[in-house]
Design an enzyme around this catalytic site. Structure first.
Site, PDB file in Angstrom:
ATOM      1  N   HIS A  75      -2.640   7.198   7.120  1.00 51.69           N
ATOM      2  CA  HIS A  75      -1.770   8.174   6.455  1.00 51.69           C
ATOM      3  C   HIS A  75      -2.553   9.399   6.013  1.00 51.69           C
ATOM      4  CE1 HIS A  75       2.135   6.285   6.326  1.00 51.69           C
ATOM      5  NE2 HIS A  75       1.633   5.161   5.829  1.00 51.69           N
ATOM      6  N   GLY A  78       0.835  -1.188   0.000  1.00 53.92           N
ATOM      7  CA  GLY A  78       0.000   0.000   0.000  1.00 53.92           C
ATOM      8  C   GLY A  78       0.868   1.234   0.000  1.00 53.92           C
ATOM      9  N   CYS A 109       6.165   0.031   7.460  1.00 53.42           N
ATOM     10  CA  CYS A 109       5.721   1.219   6.736  1.00 53.42           C
ATOM     11  C   CYS A 109       6.875   1.733   5.888  1.00 53.42           C
ATOM     12  CB  CYS A 109       5.271   2.290   7.721  1.00 53.42           C
ATOM     13  SG  CYS A 109       4.675   3.801   6.936  1.00 53.42           S
ATOM     14  N   LEU A 110       6.567   2.077   4.659  1.00 49.42           N
ATOM     15  CA  LEU A 110       7.593   2.605   3.762  1.00 49.42           C
ATOM     16  C   LEU A 110       8.106   3.967   4.235  1.00 49.42           C
ATOM     17  CD1 LEU A 110       6.015   1.575   0.343  1.00 49.42           C
ATOM     18  CD2 LEU A 110       7.782   0.388   1.668  1.00 49.42           C
ATOM     19  N   HIS A 136      -4.110   0.946   7.723  1.00 49.60           N
ATOM     20  CA  HIS A 136      -2.777   1.558   7.699  1.00 49.60           C
ATOM     21  C   HIS A 136      -2.746   2.732   6.720  1.00 49.60           C
ATOM     22  CE1 HIS A 136       1.742   1.214   7.918  1.00 49.60           C
ATOM     23  NE2 HIS A 136       1.592   1.929   6.817  1.00 49.60           N
ATOM     24  N   GLU A 137      -3.228   2.504   5.498  1.00 47.43           N
ATOM     25  CA  GLU A 137      -3.198   3.568   4.480  1.00 47.43           C
ATOM     26  C   GLU A 137      -4.147   4.704   4.835  1.00 47.43           C
ATOM     27  OE1 GLU A 137      -0.715   3.538   2.550  1.00 47.43           O
ATOM     28  OE2 GLU A 137      -0.224   1.475   3.061  1.00 47.43           O
ATOM     29  N   GLN A 195       2.670   9.927   1.484  1.00 45.19           N
ATOM     30  CA  GLN A 195       3.976   9.267   1.522  1.00 45.19           C
ATOM     31  C   GLN A 195       4.866   9.673   0.349  1.00 45.19           C
ATOM     32  OE1 GLN A 195       2.155   5.191   2.315  1.00 45.19           O
ATOM     33  NE2 GLN A 195       4.148   5.095   3.341  1.00 45.19           N
TER      34      GLN A 195
END
Length: 188
Positions: A145, A46, A99-100, A141-142, A51
């Site tokens: 953000h 994702g 997480c990226l 999670h997304e 991000q």
């Protein structure tokens, strides 16, 4: 298409609520394709607009479940409904996520086992996805953000202290840091 730099924890765009998408034009279409490419290069399951430095309410996802069903799409201006989060501590084996924007780390986090995602696609067509398990976790999670939260912001106790130490050690937590998937090699 292009691989975009991914912002690291501390960049203001990651810590502020994103705004609604209002322009459904070629720029948006290109952004979404670039986000898919970036997510694949990272690799991730994702990726949200903030991000990659775009403070808009959208995210892409691409995950294949245990039955080889692929779940791939873009959610624009989403709403997320979740079942209550179960009580108790998260299981480090089955409930750890990464997480990226906090690259190379994984921490256990209790999430709701079910979610309903409502959004529009690139053609402004509304859709709904009912998700269980890992897909529900990806959506939560997304979606976080888009509200200016990283999963490490939700950690408590030992995992929260460990994440804070990692952030300090790596010099994160300040504006302007990013990494480029496929180019940068981050310690993990």
């Amino acid at each position: 298409m292009a691989v975009l730099p991914i912002r690291i924890c501390g960049d203001p765009v990651l810590h502020s609520p994103a705004t609604e998408v209002t322009e459904f034009d070629t720029v948006l279409h290109e952004l979404v394709e670039d986000m898919y490419d970036t997510m694949a290069a990272a690799p991730g399951v994702g990726l949200a607009g903030p991000q990659v430095g775009v403070a808009k309410r959208l995210f892409v996802y691409d995950w294949t479940d245990d039955s080889d069903t692929r779940h791939r799409g873009v959610a624009i201006n989403p709403t997320l409904w979740i079942a209550p989060v179960p009580a108790g501590d998260a299981d480090p084996e089955t409930e750890s996520e990464g997480c990226l924007s906090f690259p190379g780390e994984r921490f256990p986090l209790r999430r709701s086992p079910r979610a309903i995602l409502q959004a529009v696609d690139l053609e402004q067509q509304p859709f709904e996805v009912r998700a269980d398990g890992w897909l529900a976790r990806i959506f939560q999670h997304e979606y976080d953000h888009l509200d200016g939260l990283l999963y490490v912001d939700r950690l408590t106790d030992g995992p929260a202290r460990t994440a804070a130490k990692v952030e300090r050690k790596r010099g994160w937590g300040v504006p302007g840091q990013s990494w480029l998937p496929g180019i940068d090699h981050l310690e993990g």
